[in-house]
Design an enzyme around this catalytic site. Sequence first.
Site, mmCIF file in Angstrom:
data_model
loop_
_atom_site.group_PDB
_atom_site.id
_atom_site.type_symbol
_atom_site.label_atom_id
_atom_site.label_comp_id
_atom_site.label_asym_id
_atom_site.label_seq_id
_atom_site.Cartn_x
_atom_site.Cartn_y
_atom_site.Cartn_z
ATOM 1 N N GLU A 198 -7.469 117.095 -1.907
ATOM 2 C CA GLU A 198 -7.347 116.764 -3.370
ATOM 3 C C GLU A 198 -6.158 117.577 -3.853
ATOM 4 O O GLU A 198 -6.043 118.826 -3.523
ATOM 5 C CB GLU A 198 -8.359 117.129 -4.072
ATOM 6 N N HIS A 234 -13.267 113.251 -8.157
ATOM 7 C CA HIS A 234 -14.164 114.592 -8.550
ATOM 8 C C HIS A 234 -14.796 114.436 -9.625
ATOM 9 O O HIS A 234 -14.519 115.571 -10.502
ATOM 10 C CB HIS A 234 -13.157 115.854 -8.041
ATOM 11 N N ARG A 264 -17.857 118.288 -0.645
ATOM 12 C CA ARG A 264 -16.574 119.046 -0.715
ATOM 13 C C ARG A 264 -15.753 117.827 0.183
ATOM 14 O O ARG A 264 -16.217 117.513 1.293
ATOM 15 C CB ARG A 264 -16.416 120.319 -0.443
HETATM 16 P P1 NAD Z 1 -27.595 123.609 -2.372
HETATM 17 O O1 NAD Z 1 -27.168 124.995 -1.898
HETATM 18 O O2 NAD Z 1 -28.727 123.695 -3.061
HETATM 19 O O3 NAD Z 1 -27.812 122.847 -1.214
HETATM 20 C C1 NAD Z 1 -26.957 122.635 0.156
HETATM 21 C C2 NAD Z 1 -27.762 122.443 1.159
HETATM 22 O O4 NAD Z 1 -27.175 122.457 2.367
HETATM 23 C C3 NAD Z 1 -28.766 123.422 1.653
HETATM 24 O O5 NAD Z 1 -30.147 123.189 1.622
HETATM 25 C C4 NAD Z 1 -28.475 124.137 2.653
HETATM 26 O O6 NAD Z 1 -29.519 124.545 3.663
HETATM 27 C C5 NAD Z 1 -27.729 122.957 3.484
HETATM 28 N N1 NAD Z 1 -26.511 123.354 4.520
HETATM 29 C C6 NAD Z 1 -26.072 124.203 4.676
HETATM 30 N N2 NAD Z 1 -25.239 124.174 5.875
HETATM 31 C C7 NAD Z 1 -25.508 122.892 6.296
HETATM 32 C C8 NAD Z 1 -25.035 122.137 7.274
HETATM 33 N N3 NAD Z 1 -24.111 122.956 8.342
HETATM 34 N N4 NAD Z 1 -25.567 121.107 7.627
HETATM 35 C C9 NAD Z 1 -26.552 120.569 6.777
HETATM 36 N N5 NAD Z 1 -27.127 121.149 5.731
HETATM 37 C C10 NAD Z 1 -26.533 122.532 5.366
HETATM 38 O O7 NAD Z 1 -26.402 123.184 -3.226
HETATM 39 P P2 NAD Z 1 -26.401 121.774 -4.376
HETATM 40 O O8 NAD Z 1 -26.248 122.439 -5.635
HETATM 41 O O9 NAD Z 1 -27.224 120.894 -3.740
HETATM 42 O O10 NAD Z 1 -24.798 121.482 -3.991
HETATM 43 C C11 NAD Z 1 -24.380 120.916 -2.930
HETATM 44 C C12 NAD Z 1 -22.800 120.724 -2.664
HETATM 45 O O11 NAD Z 1 -22.446 119.803 -3.709
HETATM 46 C C13 NAD Z 1 -22.043 122.245 -3.434
HETATM 47 O O12 NAD Z 1 -21.924 123.251 -2.477
HETATM 48 C C14 NAD Z 1 -20.747 121.565 -3.964
HETATM 49 O O13 NAD Z 1 -19.681 121.822 -3.042
HETATM 50 C C15 NAD Z 1 -20.817 120.049 -4.053
HETATM 51 N N6 NAD Z 1 -20.826 119.717 -5.391
HETATM 52 C C16 NAD Z 1 -19.959 118.905 -5.689
HETATM 53 C C17 NAD Z 1 -19.887 118.295 -6.874
HETATM 54 C C18 NAD Z 1 -19.097 117.305 -7.413
HETATM 55 O O14 NAD Z 1 -18.459 117.362 -8.600
HETATM 56 N N7 NAD Z 1 -18.407 116.252 -6.557
HETATM 57 C C19 NAD Z 1 -20.706 118.843 -8.127
HETATM 58 C C20 NAD Z 1 -21.597 119.770 -7.847
HETATM 59 C C21 NAD Z 1 -21.672 120.461 -6.410
#
Ligand code: NAD
Length: 321
Positions: free
Chosen positions: A268, A286, A239
Amino acid sequence: MRIFITRKIPQIGIDRLKQAGHEVIVSDVDRPLTRDELKQKVAGVDAILSQLVDKMNGEIMDAAGKQLKIIANYAVGFDNINLKNAHDRNIAITNTPDILTEAVADHAFALMLAAGRRIVESDRFSRAGKYTGWQPFLLLGQDLLGKTLGVVGLGRIGSALAYRAAQGFKMKILYYDPIIKSSPFDTEVGAKPVSLEELLKNSDFVSIHVPLLPETKHLISTPQFEMMKKTAVLVNTSRGPVVDEQALLKALQNRDIFAAGIDVWEFEPKLTPGLAEIENIVITPHIASATVETRDNMSKLAAENIIAALKGNAPPNLIKQ
Ligand code: NAD
Protein backbone atom coordinates in the site's frame (compact mmCIF):
# COMPACT_ATOMS: atom_id res chain seq x y z
CA MET A 1 0.40 18.87 28.12
CA ARG A 2 1.13 18.87 24.38
CA ILE A 3 -0.32 16.32 22.01
CA PHE A 4 0.54 15.93 18.32
CA ILE A 5 -1.96 14.27 15.95
CA THR A 6 -0.21 13.12 12.77
CA ARG A 7 -3.27 13.64 10.53
CA LYS A 8 -6.70 15.20 10.98
CA ILE A 9 -9.15 12.78 12.62
CA PRO A 10 -12.84 13.26 13.57
CA GLN A 11 -13.24 16.34 15.75
CA ILE A 12 -14.85 14.51 18.67
CA GLY A 13 -11.52 13.10 19.93
CA ILE A 14 -9.71 16.39 19.41
CA ASP A 15 -12.41 18.18 21.45
CA ARG A 16 -12.08 15.64 24.27
CA LEU A 17 -8.34 16.22 24.47
CA LYS A 18 -8.87 19.99 24.56
CA GLN A 19 -11.63 19.68 27.18
CA ALA A 20 -9.16 17.73 29.33
CA GLY A 21 -7.00 20.87 29.26
CA HIS A 22 -4.34 19.78 26.78
CA GLU A 23 -2.76 21.68 23.93
CA VAL A 24 -3.56 19.81 20.71
CA ILE A 25 -1.58 20.27 17.51
CA VAL A 26 -3.03 18.61 14.41
CA SER A 27 -0.92 18.11 11.29
CA ASP A 28 -1.95 20.79 8.82
CA VAL A 29 -1.22 18.72 5.69
CA ASP A 30 -3.68 16.18 4.34
CA ARG A 31 -1.19 13.39 3.65
CA PRO A 32 1.15 11.18 5.69
CA LEU A 33 4.10 13.17 7.03
CA THR A 34 7.64 12.46 5.81
CA ARG A 35 10.16 11.17 8.36
CA ASP A 36 11.76 14.61 8.63
CA GLU A 37 8.40 16.36 9.06
CA LEU A 38 7.33 13.83 11.68
CA LYS A 39 10.58 14.23 13.63
CA GLN A 40 10.22 17.99 13.56
CA LYS A 41 6.53 18.00 14.56
CA VAL A 42 6.82 15.57 17.50
CA ALA A 43 9.70 17.43 19.17
CA GLY A 44 8.76 18.24 22.77
CA VAL A 45 5.29 16.62 22.83
CA ASP A 46 3.93 14.46 25.67
CA ALA A 47 1.70 12.30 23.45
CA ILE A 48 1.45 11.33 19.80
CA LEU A 49 -1.77 10.17 18.16
CA SER A 50 -0.49 8.18 15.17
CA GLN A 51 -1.96 6.60 12.03
CA LEU A 52 -1.13 3.09 10.80
CA VAL A 53 0.98 4.57 7.98
CA ASP A 54 3.31 6.33 10.45
CA LYS A 55 6.32 4.12 11.20
CA MET A 56 6.86 4.83 14.90
CA ASN A 57 10.33 3.66 15.92
CA GLY A 58 13.15 4.76 18.22
CA GLU A 59 14.18 7.51 15.80
CA ILE A 60 10.79 9.22 16.10
CA MET A 61 10.53 8.53 19.85
CA ASP A 62 13.95 10.12 20.40
CA ALA A 63 13.02 13.08 18.21
CA ALA A 64 10.01 13.61 20.50
CA GLY A 65 12.16 13.57 23.64
CA LYS A 66 12.18 11.97 27.08
CA GLN A 67 8.87 13.57 28.12
CA LEU A 68 6.96 11.44 25.55
CA LYS A 69 4.58 9.24 27.54
CA ILE A 70 2.26 7.62 25.04
CA ILE A 71 1.75 6.82 21.38
CA ALA A 72 -1.95 6.16 20.76
CA ASN A 73 -2.41 4.41 17.42
CA TYR A 74 -5.59 5.26 15.52
CA ALA A 75 -6.05 1.58 14.51
CA VAL A 76 -6.38 -1.84 16.11
CA GLY A 77 -3.32 -3.18 14.26
CA PHE A 78 -0.04 -1.82 15.62
CA ASP A 79 2.53 -3.40 13.29
CA ASN A 80 3.69 0.16 12.44
CA ILE A 81 5.04 0.63 15.99
CA ASN A 82 8.31 -0.79 17.29
CA LEU A 83 7.19 -2.13 20.68
CA LYS A 84 10.71 -2.90 21.87
CA ASN A 85 11.86 0.65 21.16
CA ALA A 86 8.81 1.93 23.08
CA HIS A 87 9.44 -0.44 26.01
CA ASP A 88 13.10 0.63 26.24
CA ARG A 89 11.96 4.25 26.50
CA ASN A 90 9.05 3.59 28.87
CA ILE A 91 6.46 4.83 26.36
CA ALA A 92 2.93 3.40 26.55
CA ILE A 93 1.43 2.12 23.28
CA THR A 94 -2.32 1.85 22.77
CA ASN A 95 -4.67 0.86 19.95
CA THR A 96 -8.43 1.09 19.26
CA PRO A 97 -9.86 -2.46 19.57
CA ASP A 98 -13.52 -3.57 19.82
CA ILE A 99 -15.19 -0.41 18.53
CA LEU A 100 -14.23 -1.19 14.93
CA THR A 101 -14.91 -4.93 15.05
CA GLU A 102 -18.44 -4.81 13.63
CA ALA A 103 -17.61 -2.39 10.80
CA VAL A 104 -14.66 -4.51 9.68
CA ALA A 105 -16.67 -7.76 9.91
CA ASP A 106 -19.40 -6.10 7.80
CA HIS A 107 -16.80 -5.15 5.22
CA ALA A 108 -15.32 -8.65 5.13
CA PHE A 109 -18.82 -10.02 4.57
CA ALA A 110 -19.44 -7.42 1.86
CA LEU A 111 -16.26 -8.59 0.11
CA MET A 112 -17.38 -12.23 0.38
CA LEU A 113 -20.66 -11.34 -1.33
CA ALA A 114 -19.12 -8.93 -3.85
CA ALA A 115 -16.37 -11.36 -4.94
CA GLY A 116 -18.55 -14.49 -4.74
CA ARG A 117 -21.44 -12.93 -6.67
CA ARG A 118 -19.25 -10.87 -9.04
CA ILE A 119 -21.01 -7.64 -8.09
CA VAL A 120 -18.31 -5.18 -9.11
CA GLU A 121 -17.55 -7.04 -12.34
CA SER A 122 -21.29 -6.98 -13.13
CA ASP A 123 -21.39 -3.25 -12.44
CA ARG A 124 -18.48 -2.65 -14.85
CA PHE A 125 -20.17 -4.91 -17.43
CA SER A 126 -23.47 -3.01 -17.14
CA ARG A 127 -21.91 0.44 -17.30
CA ALA A 128 -19.92 -0.58 -20.39
CA GLY A 129 -23.22 -1.25 -22.22
CA LYS A 130 -22.41 -4.96 -22.64
CA TYR A 131 -25.79 -6.25 -21.44
CA THR A 132 -27.82 -7.50 -24.37
CA GLY A 133 -30.59 -9.25 -22.40
CA TRP A 134 -31.07 -12.05 -19.86
CA GLN A 135 -28.82 -15.09 -20.41
CA PRO A 136 -28.67 -18.48 -18.61
CA PHE A 137 -24.90 -18.32 -18.04
CA LEU A 138 -24.32 -14.62 -17.56
CA LEU A 139 -21.90 -13.81 -14.70
CA LEU A 140 -22.48 -16.95 -12.64
CA GLY A 141 -21.13 -16.74 -9.09
CA GLN A 142 -20.94 -18.81 -5.90
CA ASP A 143 -23.70 -19.38 -3.33
CA LEU A 144 -23.01 -18.47 0.29
CA LEU A 145 -25.94 -20.11 2.08
CA GLY A 146 -24.90 -23.31 3.83
CA LYS A 147 -21.34 -23.18 2.46
CA THR A 148 -18.20 -23.49 4.57
CA LEU A 149 -16.37 -20.40 5.82
CA GLY A 150 -12.78 -20.77 7.00
CA VAL A 151 -11.75 -18.04 9.45
CA VAL A 152 -7.99 -17.59 9.79
CA GLY A 153 -7.51 -15.86 13.18
CA LEU A 154 -10.56 -16.20 15.41
CA GLY A 155 -10.10 -12.97 17.36
CA ARG A 156 -12.59 -10.13 17.67
CA ILE A 157 -13.16 -9.52 13.95
CA GLY A 158 -12.89 -13.16 12.88
CA SER A 159 -15.51 -14.10 15.50
CA ALA A 160 -17.86 -11.28 14.46
CA LEU A 161 -17.63 -12.45 10.84
CA ALA A 162 -18.24 -16.07 11.86
CA TYR A 163 -21.42 -15.03 13.73
CA ARG A 164 -22.74 -13.22 10.66
CA ALA A 165 -21.97 -16.20 8.43
CA ALA A 166 -23.35 -18.88 10.78
CA GLN A 167 -26.45 -17.05 11.95
CA GLY A 168 -27.34 -15.08 8.82
CA PHE A 169 -26.25 -17.46 6.06
CA LYS A 170 -26.24 -20.82 7.92
CA MET A 171 -22.59 -21.30 6.95
CA LYS A 172 -20.45 -23.98 8.55
CA ILE A 173 -17.47 -22.46 10.32
CA LEU A 174 -13.92 -23.82 10.37
CA TYR A 175 -11.24 -21.79 12.09
CA TYR A 176 -7.49 -21.82 12.44
CA ASP A 177 -5.87 -19.97 15.32
CA PRO A 178 -2.71 -21.20 17.05
CA ILE A 179 -3.66 -19.38 20.27
CA ILE A 180 -7.41 -20.03 20.46
CA LYS A 181 -7.90 -23.78 20.60
CA SER A 182 -11.59 -23.71 21.43
CA SER A 183 -14.25 -21.05 21.64
CA PRO A 184 -17.88 -20.56 22.73
CA PHE A 185 -18.54 -20.86 18.99
CA ASP A 186 -17.76 -24.53 19.01
CA THR A 187 -21.11 -25.17 20.69
CA GLU A 188 -22.93 -21.92 19.82
CA VAL A 189 -22.58 -22.12 16.04
CA GLY A 190 -20.92 -25.49 15.57
CA ALA A 191 -17.52 -24.01 14.69
CA LYS A 192 -14.59 -26.39 14.41
CA PRO A 193 -10.90 -25.67 15.12
CA VAL A 194 -8.72 -27.20 12.39
CA SER A 195 -5.21 -26.93 10.94
CA LEU A 196 -4.61 -24.25 8.30
CA GLU A 197 -4.25 -26.99 5.69
CA GLU A 198 -7.57 -28.58 6.61
CA LEU A 199 -9.24 -25.16 6.58
CA LEU A 200 -7.89 -24.27 3.14
CA LYS A 201 -8.80 -27.63 1.62
CA ASN A 202 -12.37 -27.62 2.91
CA SER A 203 -13.55 -24.00 2.84
CA ASP A 204 -15.63 -22.34 0.14
CA PHE A 205 -14.80 -18.91 1.55
CA VAL A 206 -11.59 -18.09 3.45
CA SER A 207 -11.32 -14.86 5.43
CA ILE A 208 -8.08 -13.65 7.04
CA HIS A 209 -8.10 -11.87 10.43
CA VAL A 210 -4.61 -12.26 11.88
CA PRO A 211 -2.26 -9.50 13.00
CA LEU A 212 0.79 -8.85 10.82
CA LEU A 213 3.71 -10.55 12.57
CA PRO A 214 6.93 -12.09 11.21
CA GLU A 215 5.16 -15.49 11.34
CA THR A 216 2.03 -14.30 9.50
CA LYS A 217 3.85 -12.58 6.60
CA HIS A 218 2.92 -14.52 3.42
CA LEU A 219 0.84 -16.94 5.49
CA ILE A 220 -1.10 -17.35 2.24
CA SER A 221 1.15 -17.96 -0.75
CA THR A 222 1.37 -20.40 -3.70
CA PRO A 223 1.32 -23.66 -1.64
CA GLN A 224 -1.77 -22.41 0.22
CA PHE A 225 -3.57 -21.38 -3.00
CA GLU A 226 -2.83 -24.84 -4.38
CA MET A 227 -4.63 -26.39 -1.39
CA MET A 228 -7.76 -24.29 -1.90
CA LYS A 229 -10.83 -25.30 -3.88
CA LYS A 230 -11.04 -23.99 -7.46
CA THR A 231 -14.39 -22.47 -6.46
CA ALA A 232 -13.01 -20.79 -3.31
CA VAL A 233 -13.15 -17.07 -2.54
CA LEU A 234 -10.37 -15.48 -0.47
CA VAL A 235 -11.02 -12.32 1.56
CA ASN A 236 -8.32 -10.29 3.30
CA THR A 237 -9.14 -7.38 5.59
CA SER A 238 -6.19 -7.92 7.97
CA ARG A 239 -2.88 -6.57 6.64
CA GLY A 240 -1.64 -6.76 3.04
CA PRO A 241 1.66 -8.63 3.57
CA VAL A 242 -0.21 -11.60 5.12
CA VAL A 243 -1.08 -12.57 1.52
CA ASP A 244 1.69 -12.94 -1.07
CA GLU A 245 0.18 -10.66 -3.71
CA GLN A 246 2.25 -12.04 -6.62
CA ALA A 247 1.02 -15.53 -5.72
CA LEU A 248 -2.55 -14.19 -5.44
CA LEU A 249 -2.30 -12.67 -8.91
CA LYS A 250 -1.12 -16.01 -10.36
CA ALA A 251 -3.80 -17.99 -8.52
CA LEU A 252 -6.52 -15.67 -9.86
CA GLN A 253 -5.11 -15.61 -13.41
CA ASN A 254 -4.80 -19.42 -13.48
CA ARG A 255 -8.25 -19.79 -11.89
CA ASP A 256 -6.72 -21.84 -9.04
CA ILE A 257 -9.34 -20.05 -6.93
CA PHE A 258 -12.60 -18.44 -8.05
CA ALA A 259 -12.13 -14.89 -6.77
CA ALA A 260 -10.71 -12.65 -4.07
CA GLY A 261 -11.73 -9.55 -2.16
CA ILE A 262 -8.95 -7.48 -0.61
CA ASP A 263 -9.15 -4.35 1.53
CA VAL A 264 -5.44 -4.37 2.38
CA TRP A 265 -2.60 -4.56 -0.12
CA GLU A 266 0.90 -5.90 0.26
CA PHE A 267 2.61 -2.67 -0.84
CA GLU A 268 0.00 0.00 0.00
CA PRO A 269 -0.69 2.39 -1.60
CA LYS A 270 0.85 0.55 -4.61
CA LEU A 271 -1.06 -2.36 -6.06
CA THR A 272 0.87 -5.30 -7.52
CA PRO A 273 0.93 -4.72 -11.31
CA GLY A 274 -1.64 -6.92 -13.05
CA LEU A 275 -4.19 -7.10 -10.20
CA ALA A 276 -6.16 -4.11 -11.45
CA GLU A 277 -6.48 -5.72 -14.89
CA ILE A 278 -8.17 -8.96 -13.83
CA GLU A 279 -11.91 -9.29 -13.32
CA ASN A 280 -12.05 -11.83 -10.47
CA ILE A 281 -10.88 -9.57 -7.67
CA VAL A 282 -12.68 -6.85 -5.73
CA ILE A 283 -10.29 -4.25 -4.37
CA THR A 284 -11.05 -1.64 -1.71
CA PRO A 285 -8.49 0.89 -0.40
CA HIS A 286 -8.14 -0.04 3.33
CA ILE A 287 -11.60 1.22 4.26
CA ALA A 288 -12.93 -1.71 6.32
CA SER A 289 -13.35 0.50 9.42
CA ALA A 290 -14.42 3.54 7.42
CA THR A 291 -17.91 4.31 8.70
CA VAL A 292 -18.84 7.65 10.21
CA GLU A 293 -19.74 6.10 13.60
CA THR A 294 -16.68 3.87 13.80
CA ARG A 295 -14.20 6.61 12.92
CA ASP A 296 -15.81 8.87 15.57
CA ASN A 297 -15.46 6.05 18.11
CA MET A 298 -11.83 5.46 17.15
CA SER A 299 -11.16 9.15 17.63
CA LYS A 300 -12.82 9.12 21.08
CA LEU A 301 -11.00 5.96 22.18
CA ALA A 302 -7.57 7.16 21.07
CA ALA A 303 -8.22 10.41 22.99
CA GLU A 304 -9.31 8.51 26.12
CA ASN A 305 -6.11 6.49 26.04
CA ILE A 306 -4.04 9.66 25.88
CA ILE A 307 -6.03 11.39 28.64
CA ALA A 308 -5.55 8.40 30.96
CA ALA A 309 -1.82 8.11 30.25
CA LEU A 310 -1.22 11.83 30.75
CA LYS A 311 -2.98 11.60 34.12
CA GLY A 312 -0.53 8.87 35.08
CA ASN A 313 -3.18 6.12 34.86
CA ALA A 314 -3.04 2.91 32.85
CA PRO A 315 -4.72 3.62 29.50
CA PRO A 316 -7.70 1.33 28.72
CA ASN A 317 -6.12 -0.18 25.61
CA LEU A 318 -2.52 -0.56 26.72
CA ILE A 319 -0.59 -3.04 24.55
CA LYS A 320 1.67 -5.43 26.44
CA GLN A 321 5.27 -4.81 25.39
P1 NAD B 1 -7.51 -9.89 17.55
O1 NAD B 1 -6.21 -9.76 18.25
O2 NAD B 1 -8.77 -9.89 18.34
O3 NAD B 1 -7.51 -11.23 16.65
C1 NAD B 1 -6.39 -11.74 15.98
C2 NAD B 1 -6.42 -13.25 16.09
O4 NAD B 1 -5.38 -13.78 15.28
C3 NAD B 1 -6.17 -13.75 17.53
O5 NAD B 1 -7.20 -14.64 17.94
C4 NAD B 1 -4.82 -14.46 17.43
O6 NAD B 1 -4.76 -15.60 18.30
C5 NAD B 1 -4.83 -14.88 15.96
N1 NAD B 1 -3.50 -15.20 15.44
C6 NAD B 1 -2.31 -14.70 15.82
N2 NAD B 1 -1.34 -15.27 15.08
C7 NAD B 1 -1.95 -16.15 14.24
C8 NAD B 1 -1.47 -17.04 13.24
N3 NAD B 1 -0.17 -17.18 12.98
N4 NAD B 1 -2.38 -17.79 12.57
C9 NAD B 1 -3.71 -17.68 12.83
N5 NAD B 1 -4.21 -16.86 13.79
C10 NAD B 1 -3.32 -16.10 14.46
O7 NAD B 1 -7.53 -8.73 16.47
P2 NAD B 1 -8.80 -8.12 15.69
O8 NAD B 1 -9.33 -6.96 16.42
O9 NAD B 1 -9.71 -9.23 15.30
O10 NAD B 1 -8.04 -7.58 14.38
C11 NAD B 1 -7.34 -8.47 13.53
C12 NAD B 1 -6.47 -7.70 12.55
O11 NAD B 1 -7.30 -7.04 11.60
C13 NAD B 1 -5.66 -6.56 13.18
O12 NAD B 1 -4.42 -7.03 13.69
C14 NAD B 1 -5.47 -5.59 12.05
O13 NAD B 1 -4.23 -5.77 11.44
C15 NAD B 1 -6.58 -5.94 11.07
N6 NAD B 1 -7.54 -4.82 10.90
C16 NAD B 1 -7.72 -4.28 9.67
C17 NAD B 1 -8.63 -3.26 9.48
C18 NAD B 1 -8.88 -2.66 8.12
O14 NAD B 1 -9.18 -1.47 8.06
N7 NAD B 1 -8.79 -3.41 7.05
C19 NAD B 1 -9.36 -2.77 10.56
C20 NAD B 1 -9.18 -3.36 11.81
C21 NAD B 1 -8.26 -4.38 11.96
